[in-house]
Design a protein around this motif. Structure first.
Motif, PDB file in Angstrom:
ATOM      1  N   ILE A 119      54.751  56.772  94.084  1.00 27.90           N
ATOM      2  CA  ILE A 119      55.516  55.929  93.252  1.00 27.90           C
ATOM      3  C   ILE A 119      56.239  54.626  94.312  1.00 27.90           C
ATOM      4  CG2 ILE A 119      57.616  55.629  91.972  1.00 27.90           C
ATOM      5  CD1 ILE A 119      57.364  58.385  91.205  1.00 27.90           C
ATOM      6  N   VAL A 120      55.976  53.301  93.767  1.00 27.97           N
ATOM      7  CA  VAL A 120      56.339  52.470  94.704  1.00 27.97           C
ATOM      8  C   VAL A 120      57.609  51.607  93.674  1.00 27.97           C
ATOM      9  CG1 VAL A 120      55.833  50.142  95.653  1.00 27.97           C
ATOM     10  CG2 VAL A 120      54.128  52.085  95.622  1.00 27.97           C
ATOM     11  N   PHE A 121      58.732  51.319  94.501  1.00 30.18           N
ATOM     12  CA  PHE A 121      59.722  50.602  93.913  1.00 30.18           C
ATOM     13  C   PHE A 121      59.845  49.294  94.252  1.00 30.18           C
ATOM     14  CE2 PHE A 121      62.195  54.925  94.460  1.00 30.18           C
ATOM     15  CZ  PHE A 121      61.763  55.145  93.175  1.00 30.18           C
ATOM     16  N   GLY A 122      59.523  48.203  93.451  1.00 35.35           N
ATOM     17  CA  GLY A 122      59.372  46.861  93.747  1.00 35.35           C
ATOM     18  C   GLY A 122      60.627  46.425  93.580  1.00 35.35           C
ATOM     19  N   GLY A 123      61.207  45.242  94.229  1.00 33.03           N
ATOM     20  CA  GLY A 123      60.225  43.940  94.252  1.00 33.03           C
ATOM     21  C   GLY A 123      59.892  43.420  92.880  1.00 33.03           C
ATOM     22  N   GLY A 124      59.351  42.172  93.004  1.00 33.76           N
ATOM     23  CA  GLY A 124      58.848  41.387  91.762  1.00 33.76           C
ATOM     24  C   GLY A 124      57.397  42.048  91.400  1.00 33.76           C
ATOM     25  N   HIS A 125      57.070  41.755  90.355  1.00 30.51           N
ATOM     26  CA  HIS A 125      55.623  42.325  89.853  1.00 30.51           C
ATOM     27  C   HIS A 125      54.411  41.816  90.912  1.00 30.51           C
ATOM     28  CE1 HIS A 125      54.227  44.122  86.148  1.00 30.51           C
ATOM     29  NE2 HIS A 125      53.716  44.952  87.131  1.00 30.51           N
ATOM     30  N   GLU A 126      54.672  41.047  91.792  1.00 36.65           N
ATOM     31  CA  GLU A 126      53.639  40.904  93.049  1.00 36.65           C
ATOM     32  C   GLU A 126      53.349  42.214  93.685  1.00 36.65           C
ATOM     33  OE1 GLU A 126      57.457  39.683  94.841  1.00 36.65           O
ATOM     34  OE2 GLU A 126      56.747  39.521  93.030  1.00 36.65           O
ATOM     35  N   VAL A 127      54.140  43.210  93.463  1.00 37.05           N
ATOM     36  CA  VAL A 127      54.077  44.451  93.949  1.00 37.05           C
ATOM     37  C   VAL A 127      52.457  44.818  93.540  1.00 37.05           C
ATOM     38  CG1 VAL A 127      55.265  45.756  92.257  1.00 37.05           C
ATOM     39  CG2 VAL A 127      55.002  46.851  94.497  1.00 37.05           C
ATOM     40  N   ALA A 128      52.255  44.740  92.230  1.00 32.53           N
ATOM     41  CA  ALA A 128      51.002  45.130  91.635  1.00 32.53           C
ATOM     42  C   ALA A 128      49.681  44.860  92.531  1.00 32.53           C
ATOM     43  CB  ALA A 128      50.835  44.800  90.253  1.00 32.53           C
ATOM     44  N   TRP A 129      49.796  43.675  93.066  1.00 31.80           N
ATOM     45  CA  TRP A 129      48.594  43.441  93.878  1.00 31.80           C
ATOM     46  C   TRP A 129      48.516  44.650  95.186  1.00 31.80           C
ATOM     47  CZ3 TRP A 129      44.010  42.727  94.379  1.00 31.80           C
ATOM     48  CH2 TRP A 129      43.292  42.047  95.406  1.00 31.80           C
ATOM     49  N   GLY A 130      49.525  44.406  96.040  1.00 29.23           N
ATOM     50  CA  GLY A 130      49.821  45.316  96.922  1.00 29.23           C
ATOM     51  C   GLY A 130      49.442  46.800  96.540  1.00 29.23           C
ATOM     52  N   SER A 131      50.077  47.409  95.624  1.00 27.62           N
ATOM     53  CA  SER A 131      49.578  48.598  95.000  1.00 27.62           C
ATOM     54  C   SER A 131      48.062  48.915  94.915  1.00 27.62           C
ATOM     55  CB  SER A 131      50.424  49.043  93.855  1.00 27.62           C
ATOM     56  OG  SER A 131      51.827  48.952  94.153  1.00 27.62           O
ATOM     57  N   PHE A 132      47.699  47.883  93.949  1.00 26.43           N
ATOM     58  CA  PHE A 132      46.266  48.147  93.842  1.00 26.43           C
ATOM     59  C   PHE A 132      45.207  47.999  94.924  1.00 26.43           C
ATOM     60  CE2 PHE A 132      41.726  46.602  92.497  1.00 26.43           C
ATOM     61  CZ  PHE A 132      41.600  47.512  91.465  1.00 26.43           C
ATOM     62  N   GLN A 133      45.588  47.353  95.923  1.00 21.85           N
ATOM     63  CA  GLN A 133      44.736  47.003  97.131  1.00 21.85           C
ATOM     64  C   GLN A 133      44.533  48.301  97.755  1.00 21.85           C
ATOM     65  OE1 GLN A 133      45.402  43.948 100.042  1.00 21.85           O
ATOM     66  NE2 GLN A 133      46.708  42.814  98.273  1.00 21.85           N
ATOM     67  N   GLY A 134      45.756  49.023  97.774  1.00 23.89           N
ATOM     68  CA  GLY A 134      45.560  50.517  98.465  1.00 23.89           C
ATOM     69  C   GLY A 134      44.877  51.415  97.452  1.00 23.89           C
ATOM     70  N   ILE A 135      45.058  51.473  96.064  1.00 26.74           N
ATOM     71  CA  ILE A 135      44.278  52.333  95.299  1.00 26.74           C
ATOM     72  C   ILE A 135      42.851  51.746  95.846  1.00 26.74           C
ATOM     73  CG2 ILE A 135      43.560  52.844  92.947  1.00 26.74           C
ATOM     74  CD1 ILE A 135      46.317  52.426  92.305  1.00 26.74           C
ATOM     75  N   ALA A 136      42.467  50.550  95.653  1.00 25.71           N
ATOM     76  CA  ALA A 136      40.820  50.160  95.772  1.00 25.71           C
ATOM     77  C   ALA A 136      40.544  50.630  97.240  1.00 25.71           C
ATOM     78  CB  ALA A 136      40.843  48.837  95.670  1.00 25.71           C
ATOM     79  N   ARG A 137      41.049  50.561  98.157  1.00 23.20           N
ATOM     80  CA  ARG A 137      40.620  50.845  99.581  1.00 23.20           C
ATOM     81  C   ARG A 137      40.486  52.487  99.590  1.00 23.20           C
ATOM     82  NH1 ARG A 137      45.186  48.006 102.685  1.00 23.20           N
ATOM     83  NH2 ARG A 137      44.930  45.843 101.794  1.00 23.20           N
ATOM     84  N   HIS A 138      41.033  53.313  98.908  1.00 21.26           N
ATOM     85  CA  HIS A 138      41.290  54.819  98.897  1.00 21.26           C
ATOM     86  C   HIS A 138      39.698  54.936  98.052  1.00 21.26           C
ATOM     87  CE1 HIS A 138      42.088  58.922  98.632  1.00 21.26           C
ATOM     88  NE2 HIS A 138      42.089  58.690  97.210  1.00 21.26           N
TER      89      HIS A 138
END
Length: 343
Positions: A119-138
């Protein structure tokens, strides 16, 4: 920008009911600081960032949200059966949003590789691009390890008053040897994810629930239609329409192997969530959204494991909160999600 990931446990203090023993425990008594070997639990991460909202010409103040949400969680009663770790905050203390998003992706990837849900607590919704990068790499690592030829199907479910599918504005890039660069904002993360999926040959599966039609242009609706987005406006998110919405969401879930849940707090009415960058005049009630979240949490793959890899929250802005009611809403959502993350 240096790596600026900090674990600050000072927010986790609160009431202690010794007379009730183990049954009287609260969050602050159970949560522990993450280590490199923290596994098989739930990892809390913060993304302390205002840059995306600033670039999107919104009201800044979401930077302090992660710690405020922790403080709202600290005294909540413990009813959970999984360990919860605090992995600290990725802090964007300058204009280098893209580096901060990459760092968040690293933290998410590491947590997922250790068999944690996140679970990630943002921040603005730019958090989503960071979250997705982690999912994609995994998932790329898993695909390569298992030599799978079929791309992963990731269902992105966004409760939001806005599509956040804007095209990034073109900005002059000042570094030597570069002419220009697309800079993301809090309004562009799902465009960026769609571009990533297109480049990598992955399906882009996106559902957006709670849209304020008056805050999304015809161009955005047309783009959503072109991308095959499942969406419902806030006027459709009613008790009368609930069976239709739940069925549409169920069909979407069934089409995906993994789920990423993202909640923009501005999807709720301003009377419920005044502390956001863009308050909603109408919004969608918690009574509609909460059972849909619980429905998402129950989704399992064919191995009986939860489809949900990660959830995040965005756009909580403590600067405009009233009597901490938005903070308490964010904490309630976090409590519900962590309680539902059972496998």
């Amino acid at each position: 920008m240096k790596n600026n990931t900090l674990i600050d446990m000072t927010s986790w203090t609160g009431r202690v009911d010794l007379e009730d023993g183990e049954l009287g425990l609260r969050w602050h008594q159970k949560i522990t600081a993450a280590t490199s070997s923290s596994t098989d639990g739930i990892m809390l991460l913060g993304f302390a960032c205002d840059e995306g909202v600033y670039r999107n010409k919104g009201r800044i103040g979401a930077y302090s949200a992660p710690q405020i949400i922790r403080r709202a969680l600290t005294n909540l009663a413990w009813h959970h059966n999984k360990a919860i770790f605090d992995g600290g905050d990725v802090c964007c203390d300058d204009a280098e949003l893209e580096i901060a998003q990459h760092q968040l992706g690293d933290s998410v990837e590491h947590a997922l590789s250790n068999h944690n849900q996140v679970i990630v607590f943002g921040g603005g919704h730019e958090v989503a691009w960071g979250s997705f990068q982690g999912i994609a790499r995994h998932l790329k690592n898993i695909t390569e390890l298992k030599q799978q030829k079929t791309p992963p199907r990731i269902g992105i479910i966004n409760f939001d008053a806005h599509f956040d599918l804007r095209n990034p504005p073109q900005k002059e890039h000042l570094s030597e040897g570069s002419s220009e660069q697309q800079l993301g904002t809090s309004g562009t993360p799902f465009h960026q994810i769609a571009q990533y999926c297109k480049t990598n040959g992955w399906p882009f599966n996106y559902a957006c629930l709670g849209l304020n039609r008056g805050s999304n242009t015809q161009a955005l609706y047309q783009k959503a239609d072109d991308l095959g987005v499942l969406y419902f406006d806030d006027t459709e998110m009613t008790h009368a329409n609930f069976p239709i919405i739940q069925q549409g969401l169920s069909n979407f879930i069934d089409q995906n192997d993994y789920l990423y849940l993202t909640i923009d707090i501005d999807v709720f009415p301003a009377s419920t969530a005044p502390g956001v960058s863009a308050p909603a005049v109408r919004g969608v009630s918690l009574e509609i959204i909460e059972p849909l979240i619980c429905h998402i949490l129950k989704a399992k793959n064919h191995h009986g494991k939860s489809k949900l890899l990660l959830a995040d929250m965005a756009e909580f802005n403590p600067n405009f909160d009233i009597d901490n009611q938005t903070a308490r809403l964010a904490a309630r959502l976090a409590w519900t999600i962590t309680h539902g993350m059972k496998a």
